[in-house]
Write a protein that holds these residues in place. Structure first.
Motif, PDB file in Angstrom:
ATOM      1  N   MET A 255      25.458 -44.837  13.195  1.00 57.05           N
ATOM      2  CA  MET A 255      26.380 -43.761  13.827  1.00 57.05           C
ATOM      3  C   MET A 255      25.464 -43.117  11.967  1.00 57.05           C
ATOM      4  SD  MET A 255      30.031 -43.420  13.230  1.00 57.05           S
ATOM      5  CE  MET A 255      30.982 -41.613  13.428  1.00 57.05           C
ATOM      6  N   SER A 256      25.610 -41.336  12.585  1.00 56.74           N
ATOM      7  CA  SER A 256      25.222 -41.013  11.108  1.00 56.74           C
ATOM      8  C   SER A 256      26.631 -40.827  10.921  1.00 56.74           C
ATOM      9  CB  SER A 256      24.729 -39.223  11.897  1.00 56.74           C
ATOM     10  OG  SER A 256      24.718 -37.867  10.401  1.00 56.74           O
ATOM     11  N   THR A 257      25.857 -40.160   8.309  1.00 59.66           N
ATOM     12  CA  THR A 257      26.963 -40.419   7.522  1.00 59.66           C
ATOM     13  C   THR A 257      27.745 -39.254   7.375  1.00 59.66           C
ATOM     14  OG1 THR A 257      25.902 -40.171   5.613  1.00 59.66           O
ATOM     15  CG2 THR A 257      26.987 -42.194   6.739  1.00 59.66           C
ATOM     16  N   HIS A 258      26.968 -38.028   7.952  1.00 63.17           N
ATOM     17  CA  HIS A 258      26.870 -36.612   7.618  1.00 63.17           C
ATOM     18  C   HIS A 258      26.730 -35.556   9.228  1.00 63.17           C
ATOM     19  CE1 HIS A 258      25.475 -37.904   3.930  1.00 63.17           C
ATOM     20  NE2 HIS A 258      26.584 -37.006   4.066  1.00 63.17           N
ATOM     21  N   LEU A 259      27.674 -34.430   9.319  1.00 61.06           N
ATOM     22  CA  LEU A 259      27.137 -33.806  10.319  1.00 61.06           C
ATOM     23  C   LEU A 259      26.130 -32.268  10.203  1.00 61.06           C
ATOM     24  CD1 LEU A 259      30.688 -34.246  12.016  1.00 61.06           C
ATOM     25  CD2 LEU A 259      28.677 -35.320  12.071  1.00 61.06           C
ATOM     26  N   CYS A 260      25.985 -31.743  10.726  1.00 66.16           N
ATOM     27  CA  CYS A 260      25.109 -30.372  10.728  1.00 66.16           C
ATOM     28  C   CYS A 260      26.425 -29.612  11.022  1.00 66.16           C
ATOM     29  CB  CYS A 260      23.561 -30.502  11.199  1.00 66.16           C
ATOM     30  SG  CYS A 260      24.064 -30.556  13.225  1.00 66.16           S
ATOM     31  N   ARG A 261      26.304 -28.193  10.617  1.00 63.79           N
ATOM     32  CA  ARG A 261      26.424 -27.427  11.397  1.00 63.79           C
ATOM     33  C   ARG A 261      27.256 -27.328  12.103  1.00 63.79           C
ATOM     34  NH1 ARG A 261      25.156 -21.890   9.890  1.00 63.79           N
ATOM     35  NH2 ARG A 261      25.927 -22.533   7.629  1.00 63.79           N
ATOM     36  N   ARG A 262      25.865 -27.540  13.864  1.00 57.87           N
ATOM     37  CA  ARG A 262      25.441 -28.285  15.414  1.00 57.87           C
ATOM     38  C   ARG A 262      26.461 -28.779  15.472  1.00 57.87           C
ATOM     39  NH1 ARG A 262      24.000 -31.091  18.638  1.00 57.87           N
ATOM     40  NH2 ARG A 262      22.340 -31.348  16.806  1.00 57.87           N
ATOM     41  N   GLN A 263      26.672 -30.665  15.369  1.00 59.17           N
ATOM     42  CA  GLN A 263      27.092 -31.196  15.356  1.00 59.17           C
ATOM     43  C   GLN A 263      29.261 -30.949  14.745  1.00 59.17           C
ATOM     44  OE1 GLN A 263      25.166 -33.968  12.975  1.00 59.17           O
ATOM     45  NE2 GLN A 263      24.385 -34.578  14.381  1.00 59.17           N
ATOM     46  N   LEU A 264      28.961 -29.982  13.845  1.00 58.98           N
ATOM     47  CA  LEU A 264      30.833 -30.114  13.371  1.00 58.98           C
ATOM     48  C   LEU A 264      31.355 -29.152  13.911  1.00 58.98           C
ATOM     49  CD1 LEU A 264      33.325 -30.297  11.294  1.00 58.98           C
ATOM     50  CD2 LEU A 264      32.415 -28.577   9.926  1.00 58.98           C
ATOM     51  N   ALA A 265      30.297 -28.625  14.828  1.00 53.38           N
ATOM     52  CA  ALA A 265      31.327 -27.384  15.928  1.00 53.38           C
ATOM     53  C   ALA A 265      31.175 -27.929  16.744  1.00 53.38           C
ATOM     54  CB  ALA A 265      30.386 -26.098  16.186  1.00 53.38           C
ATOM     55  N   GLU A 266      30.670 -29.011  17.804  1.00 54.46           N
ATOM     56  CA  GLU A 266      31.178 -29.592  19.114  1.00 54.46           C
ATOM     57  C   GLU A 266      31.596 -30.133  18.984  1.00 54.46           C
ATOM     58  OE1 GLU A 266      26.934 -31.277  19.960  1.00 54.46           O
ATOM     59  OE2 GLU A 266      25.803 -29.661  20.257  1.00 54.46           O
ATOM     60  N   ARG A 267      32.044 -31.149  17.436  1.00 51.15           N
ATOM     61  CA  ARG A 267      33.307 -32.541  17.282  1.00 51.15           C
ATOM     62  C   ARG A 267      34.886 -31.173  17.632  1.00 51.15           C
ATOM     63  NH1 ARG A 267      34.102 -37.146  13.081  1.00 51.15           N
ATOM     64  NH2 ARG A 267      35.848 -37.346  13.197  1.00 51.15           N
ATOM     65  N   LEU A 268      34.916 -30.838  17.442  1.00 49.59           N
ATOM     66  CA  LEU A 268      35.687 -29.505  16.822  1.00 49.59           C
ATOM     67  C   LEU A 268      36.777 -28.769  18.279  1.00 49.59           C
ATOM     68  CD1 LEU A 268      35.837 -29.009  12.977  1.00 49.59           C
ATOM     69  CD2 LEU A 268      36.716 -29.942  14.487  1.00 49.59           C
ATOM     70  N   ASN A 269      34.840 -28.307  18.719  1.00 54.82           N
ATOM     71  CA  ASN A 269      34.999 -27.441  20.216  1.00 54.82           C
ATOM     72  C   ASN A 269      35.067 -26.043  19.646  1.00 54.82           C
ATOM     73  OD1 ASN A 269      34.836 -26.903  22.504  1.00 54.82           O
ATOM     74  ND2 ASN A 269      37.260 -27.335  22.978  1.00 54.82           N
ATOM     75  N   VAL A 270      34.259 -26.022  18.656  1.00 58.03           N
ATOM     76  CA  VAL A 270      34.511 -23.505  17.339  1.00 58.03           C
ATOM     77  C   VAL A 270      32.898 -24.199  17.745  1.00 58.03           C
ATOM     78  CG1 VAL A 270      36.459 -24.306  16.775  1.00 58.03           C
ATOM     79  CG2 VAL A 270      34.122 -24.796  15.406  1.00 58.03           C
TER      80      VAL A 270
END
Length: 67
Positions: free
Chosen positions: A1-16
């Motif tokens: 599991m990654s310890t950091h999220l890129c902008r795309r991954q963060l957007a997907e995680r938060l559904n924004v």
């Protein structure tokens, strides 16, 4: 599991949208990010989780009471 999220991954995680994540970064409203270069920002998972916890409320009344 990654310890950091890129902008795309963060957007997907938060559904924004990625643009929303970018706006949060520019306004200082989102999770803390780590700048890795002129155009690269990543978000440590522990910072994302802390940001989510600060925004977690049982009700709208509880949210307003904290303000």
């Amino acid at each position: 599991m990654s310890t950091h999220l890129c902008r795309r991954q963060l957007a997907e995680r938060l559904n924004v949208s990625q643009r929303t994540v970018e706006r949060w970064w520019l306004d200082g409203d989102g999770p803390k990010g780590l700048r890795l270069g002129a155009r690269r920002i990543v978000y440590p998972v522990h910072e994302v989780e802390a940001w989510e916890a600060r925004r977690l409320f049982a009700s709208r009344a509880a949210e307003l009471a904290q303000s």
